[in-house]
Every structure is written in C-alpha cells, then in structure tokens.
Design an enzyme around this catalytic site. Structure first.
Site, PDB file in Angstrom:
ATOM      1  N   GLY A 108       0.425  -4.401   4.201  1.00 12.69           N
ATOM      2  CA  GLY A 108      -0.395  -3.103   3.774  1.00 12.69           C
ATOM      3  C   GLY A 108      -0.181  -2.935   2.220  1.00 12.69           C
ATOM      4  O   GLY A 108      -1.096  -2.290   1.627  1.00 12.69           O
ATOM      5  N   THR A 109       1.140  -3.048   1.996  1.00 12.70           N
ATOM      6  CA  THR A 109       1.334  -2.639   0.342  1.00 12.70           C
ATOM      7  C   THR A 109       0.736  -3.295  -0.501  1.00 12.70           C
ATOM      8  O   THR A 109       0.183  -2.724  -1.556  1.00 12.70           O
ATOM      9  CB  THR A 109       2.922  -2.418   0.151  1.00 12.70           C
ATOM     10  OG1 THR A 109       3.562  -1.750   1.278  1.00 12.70           O
ATOM     11  CG2 THR A 109       3.429  -2.242  -1.222  1.00 12.70           C
TER      12      THR A 109
ATOM     13  N   ASN B 252      -0.257   7.731   8.892  1.00  6.65           N
ATOM     14  CA  ASN B 252       0.992   7.110   9.569  1.00  6.65           C
ATOM     15  C   ASN B 252       2.015   8.152  10.179  1.00  6.65           C
ATOM     16  O   ASN B 252       2.675   7.965  10.937  1.00  6.65           O
ATOM     17  CB  ASN B 252       1.736   6.271   8.486  1.00  6.65           C
ATOM     18  CG  ASN B 252       1.940   6.951   7.391  1.00  6.65           C
ATOM     19  OD1 ASN B 252       0.815   7.384   6.763  1.00  6.65           O
ATOM     20  ND2 ASN B 252       3.102   6.864   6.809  1.00  6.65           N
TER      21      ASN B 252
ATOM     22  N   GLN C 183      -2.771   1.629  10.131  1.00  6.87           N
ATOM     23  CA  GLN C 183      -2.430   2.590  11.521  1.00  6.87           C
ATOM     24  C   GLN C 183      -3.508   2.571  12.363  1.00  6.87           C
ATOM     25  O   GLN C 183      -3.216   2.695  13.614  1.00  6.87           O
ATOM     26  CB  GLN C 183      -1.959   3.707  11.256  1.00  6.87           C
ATOM     27  CG  GLN C 183      -0.659   4.010  10.350  1.00  6.87           C
ATOM     28  CD  GLN C 183       0.549   3.537  11.057  1.00  6.87           C
ATOM     29  OE1 GLN C 183       0.413   3.218  12.422  1.00  6.87           O
ATOM     30  NE2 GLN C 183       1.763   3.135  10.329  1.00  6.87           N
TER      31      GLN C 183
ATOM     32  N   SER D 233      -2.329  -4.415   8.266  1.00 10.07           N
ATOM     33  CA  SER D 233      -0.972  -4.973   8.235  1.00 10.07           C
ATOM     34  C   SER D 233      -0.654  -5.807   9.425  1.00 10.07           C
ATOM     35  O   SER D 233      -0.688  -5.127  10.462  1.00 10.07           O
ATOM     36  CB  SER D 233       0.097  -4.054   7.724  1.00 10.07           C
ATOM     37  OG  SER D 233       1.409  -4.514   7.917  1.00 10.07           O
TER      38      SER D 233
ATOM     39  N   HIS E 166       2.316  -6.240  11.182  1.00 15.76           N
ATOM     40  CA  HIS E 166       3.458  -6.046  11.733  1.00 15.76           C
ATOM     41  C   HIS E 166       3.312  -4.648  12.528  1.00 15.76           C
ATOM     42  O   HIS E 166       4.127  -4.405  13.359  1.00 15.76           O
ATOM     43  CB  HIS E 166       4.709  -6.046  10.818  1.00 15.76           C
ATOM     44  CG  HIS E 166       4.977  -4.828   9.991  1.00 15.76           C
ATOM     45  ND1 HIS E 166       5.839  -3.915  10.187  1.00 15.76           N
ATOM     46  CD2 HIS E 166       4.386  -4.842   8.940  1.00 15.76           C
ATOM     47  CE1 HIS E 166       5.716  -2.781   9.177  1.00 15.76           C
ATOM     48  NE2 HIS E 166       4.989  -3.370   8.261  1.00 15.76           N
TER      49      HIS E 166
ATOM     50  N   THR F 165       0.813 -20.345  -2.120  1.00 20.12           N
ATOM     51  CA  THR F 165       0.830 -20.983  -1.086  1.00 20.12           C
ATOM     52  C   THR F 165       0.606 -20.311   0.193  1.00 20.12           C
ATOM     53  O   THR F 165       1.399 -19.252   0.294  1.00 20.12           O
ATOM     54  CB  THR F 165       1.853 -22.178  -0.860  1.00 20.12           C
ATOM     55  OG1 THR F 165       1.764 -22.922  -2.005  1.00 20.12           O
ATOM     56  CG2 THR F 165       1.744 -23.096   0.502  1.00 20.12           C
TER      57      THR F 165
ATOM     58  N   CYS G 208       9.021   4.429   6.098  1.00 14.97           N
ATOM     59  CA  CYS G 208       9.083   3.629   4.773  1.00 14.97           C
ATOM     60  C   CYS G 208       9.586   4.556   3.867  1.00 14.97           C
ATOM     61  O   CYS G 208       9.857   4.041   2.856  1.00 14.97           O
ATOM     62  CB  CYS G 208       7.461   3.523   4.369  1.00 14.97           C
ATOM     63  SG  CYS G 208       6.536   2.622   5.691  1.00 14.97           S
TER      64      CYS G 208
HETATM   65  C1  LIG Z   1      -0.716   3.797   6.312  1.00 15.73           C
HETATM   66  C2  LIG Z   1       0.365   2.796   5.931  1.00 15.73           C
HETATM   67  N1  LIG Z   1       0.040   1.960   4.731  1.00 15.73           N
HETATM   68  C3  LIG Z   1       0.425   1.149   4.333  1.00 15.73           C
HETATM   69  C4  LIG Z   1       1.751   0.630   4.923  1.00 15.73           C
HETATM   70  C5  LIG Z   1       2.531  -0.587   4.113  1.00 15.73           C
HETATM   71  O1  LIG Z   1       2.356  -1.671   4.935  1.00 15.73           O
HETATM   72  P1  LIG Z   1       3.344  -2.893   5.047  1.00 15.73           P
HETATM   73  O2  LIG Z   1       4.573  -2.570   5.725  1.00 15.73           O
HETATM   74  O3  LIG Z   1       2.604  -4.040   5.627  1.00 15.73           O
HETATM   75  O4  LIG Z   1       3.589  -3.086   3.483  1.00 15.73           O
HETATM   76  C6  LIG Z   1       2.233   1.400   6.060  1.00 15.73           C
HETATM   77  C7  LIG Z   1       3.604   0.886   6.474  1.00 15.73           C
HETATM   78  O5  LIG Z   1       4.240   1.886   7.229  1.00 15.73           O
HETATM   79  C8  LIG Z   1       1.490   2.336   6.425  1.00 15.73           C
HETATM   80  O6  LIG Z   1       1.957   3.209   7.525  1.00 15.73           O
END
Ligand SMILES: Cc1ncc(COP(=O)(O)O)c(C=O)c1O
Length: 388
Positions: free
Chosen positions: A69-70, A149, A177, A197, A199, A235, A322
């Site tokens: 996600g990031t 989130n 989310q 994302s 995970h 890769t 986070c």
């Molecule tokens: C809404 C949202 N965006 C982005 C992220 C970041 O995702 P990642 O952990 O895959 O970098 C999160 C993680 O908590 C999230 O809740």
C-alpha cells in the site's frame, strides 16, 4: 489469543500459503529468464494479474505489482505529479488519509506543489460540494481513501468519481482496507488509479499493486530493467505475487458470506460496548466497513486499554497500528472533532474470518471490566469529578 486487529494485518490464509510454497522451492525461476523455469514464473505472475484485475473489474494489463500500500500510494501521487507538473501543480486529498498519502503530499509541497486537504464531518465523510469547489484548472490529482483504516468510514466513491470526471484531474483511491470487504469497481467509480495491499486480505506481507487505467501516464519511482511495463523495475517477488493473487480470489469469492456474518458480530459488539457509560462510537454509524468498530472511552488512555486487553488474550489497537510509534493523538480522530484527550482514549476492533461468536462474547465479558478497572485508576477522574 483472540485477534481483533485485522486492519493492522492478517495471518496468511493456509490455502494461500500452500499456493505460494512451490515458488520458494522448485519453482524458483526469474520471470525475465527465457528458459522454462523463468517462463513458469512469468506465467504464474500473469495468472495472479488476472485474478487481481477480476476483483476490481479492471483489465489485467492495468495491474502493476508493487511492495504494498505505501509504495502504491507513493507511486500514484508522485508518479502523476512528476508526469503532469507542466499541466498543473495542485493536488486534492483529505485530512484523514493514511500517513503514506499525507507525508507524500507534504513532501511534494516542499517541492512546489500545492495541496488542498479536505475537511470531513463528524462521521468522517467529505462534502462533495467542497470537493467540487476545490477543483481548479491546475488540479492534476484527487486522492481520497475508499474506507478509512481507523474509523472505517466509507466514502461515496461513485459520487466522487462523477465529480472528478467533470475536471481535468485524475482520481486515485487507496482501497487497501476496502478490497474484499466491499464491492470495488474501478469503472463504476470512474477511477484512474487504485492501491491494494496483500497483507490486509490474508495474503503475504510486502506485496500489493497499483491499478493504473489504460491511457494514464505516470513517471516510475524505480528505474531499472523495465519490469512491470517499465513502470516498476526490480525482479518480481514471484511467491508474494502469486500469494496476493490467490488471496484476492479467495477473499472476493468468500465476501458474500463472510461479510454479513462479520457485520452481525461487529453490530453485536457495537450494541453492547455502547452500553458502557461515557463511551461513544467513532466513524459513521452505517457507512462503515463491516469489520470495523472504533470506540472512545472517556477518562481512559488507549495504550493502557490495549495492554490490559492483551494481558487478557485480546489483541486490538488504539488509533492506527502504522502510526503507533508516535504519541500524538490520531489525526483522523482530531479531524472528526475529538479533543486530544478523547482521541487518546480510543479502541479499534477489526474483525476477520476466524473470529467467532465466542470471541465476541469473551470480549464483551472482559472489556467492561477492563474499562472500569482503568477508570478507577484514572488521573482524569478527579478533573471531571464524575466518578467516585
Ligand atoms: C489505508 C491504508 N493505506 C495504506 C497502508 C499501507 O499499506 P502497506 O502496509 O502495505 O504499506 C495501510 C496500512 O495500514 C492502510 O491502512
């Protein structure tokens, strides 16, 4: 242990793990290699791309695998900003975005971009009129998260999509989310880009994707050997990508049964927790993720609550996992109008497919006791004079 922190992360589904394992072992090829082992890896990646695209009603060629996600949010926002800087330097987002969106925008502000951070109402919803009046000739991008989130509030992406289409700007949503919890359709929402994302959906960590609609031009963040259509070199994480694809497929197939069950369980938790005095729900009462409940308990610190619950075998979070390295109150809770001390007393419970009725009953037995115990010790107690 009862795990109720599925918005922070999820365990890898056993079926997903089994699907991934051969790609750590005998199927170890590099997808760029011409030999059979390489072509086997390439085929597996393309099959995962089809699975991911299907869930969001996109074309497989519009899916670009990333590390999660990031990276996807950075890629969307910086990618458009670099590619379109001659068209304009104005971006619109909201005050309740994830830090990876907000900090990317702040970084761009230092480099000459102008960012409008839309306010939200007490439930966390943006005002479409506000969005409309913020759009300008030089707006190149609107980035608004589908489901928050922390408080779980779900924005009306179809309305947002209609509004942004009237302008010159691209529309990006962070669907980290919401995917596999709510229907997500890039066409109905008129999206140009969407982040996912793995995970968060019972897939492995360190993998995800950015959907980029055909015709949208982005600058890459990573330059190199030209992987992922030249937009994301490096890769490929083959085992991660195949796991992500399988997690998307399973999550979406199971959504119609899983989400109503979890929503019922969540509603039971909400109804009963709100019976505790000086307690309220954060986020929209109806327009929220089916797995999310977020409460504030007056006179209590969220950190103590989370630690005491942990000691009793329940794993939850306060604010966003986070951002838990920071002691600042959650920017999301402040944006919906909570005072800093109220924001510090929040508890987020996010359910997942393994949670049962028994888990909810145990939580409902333990939580009122823990809240009452903490309130007895609360240093805020005498300030309010409401407790004896
Ligand atoms: C809404 C949202 N965006 C982005 C992220 C970041 O995702 P990642 O952990 O895959 O970098 C999160 C993680 O908590 C999230 O809740």
């Amino acid at each position: 242990m009862i795990y109720m922190d599925h918005s922070a992360t999820t365990p890898v589904d056993k079926r997903v793990l089994d699907f991934m394992l051969p790609y750590f072992g005998e199927k170890y090829g590099n997808a760029s290699s011409l030999h059979s082992l390489g072509q086997e890896a390439k085929k597996a990646i393309e099959e995962a791309r089809v699975k991911v695209a299907k869930v969001i009603h996109a074309d497989p060629s519009e899916i670009y695998f990333t590390s999660g996600g990031t990276e996807s949010n950075n890629f969307a926002i910086k990618g458009v900003s670099f590619a379109d800087k001659d068209k304009g330097k104005h971006i619109i987002t909201t005050k309740i975005e994830h830090d990876c969106v907000l900090n990317t925008c702040k970084w761009l502000e230092k480099r000459g971009f102008e960012v409008t951070y839309l306010d939200v109402d007490k439930h966390g919803l943006i005002d479409i009129g506000d969005l409309e009046s913020s759009l300008r000739e030089d707006t190149i991008l609107v980035s608004i998260t589908h489901a928050n989130n922390e408080i779980g509030t779900v924005q009306d992406m179809e309305e947002i999509g209609k509004t942004v289409k009237e302008s010159n700007a691209y529309l990006h949503t962070d669907a980290v989310q919401s995917v596999t919890k709510l229907p997500v359709d890039v066409k109905k929402m008129r999206l140009d880009m969407l982040s996912i994302s793995s995970h968060k959906i019972f897939g492995p960590k360190g993998v995800g994707c950015l959907h980029i609609r055909k015709g949208v031009k982005l600058d890459p963040l990573a330059h190199g050997g030209g992987h992922e259509g030249g937009l994301r070199s490096g890769t490929e994480n083959v085992s991660g990508i195949v796991g992500f694809g399988e997690a998307m497929k399973i999550g979406e197939e199971e959504r119609p049964k899983a989400m109503p069950r979890l929503q019922k369980l969540r509603d039971k938790i909400m109804d009963n927790v709100l019976k505790i005095d000086n307690t309220w729900l954060n986020g929209h009462p109806q327009k929220r993720l089916p797995i999310n409940a977020n409460f504030s308990f007056k006179f209590i610190e969220g950190e103590s609550l989370v630690l005491l619950l942990d000691a009793k075998g329940i794993e939850a979070s306060t604010g966003s996992a986070c951002s838990s390295k920071s002691l600042k109150p959650s920017h999301v809770l402040l944006a919906i109008g909570l005072k800093p001390e109220e924001a510090h007393g929040s508890l987020r419970l996010t359910l997942g497919k393994d949670n049962t009725e028994k888990d909810a009953d145990y939580l409902l037995e333990v939580l009122p006791e823990v809240v009452s115990e903490l309130r007895k010790m609360s240093p805020f107690k005498k300030d309010y004079g409401e407790f004896e």
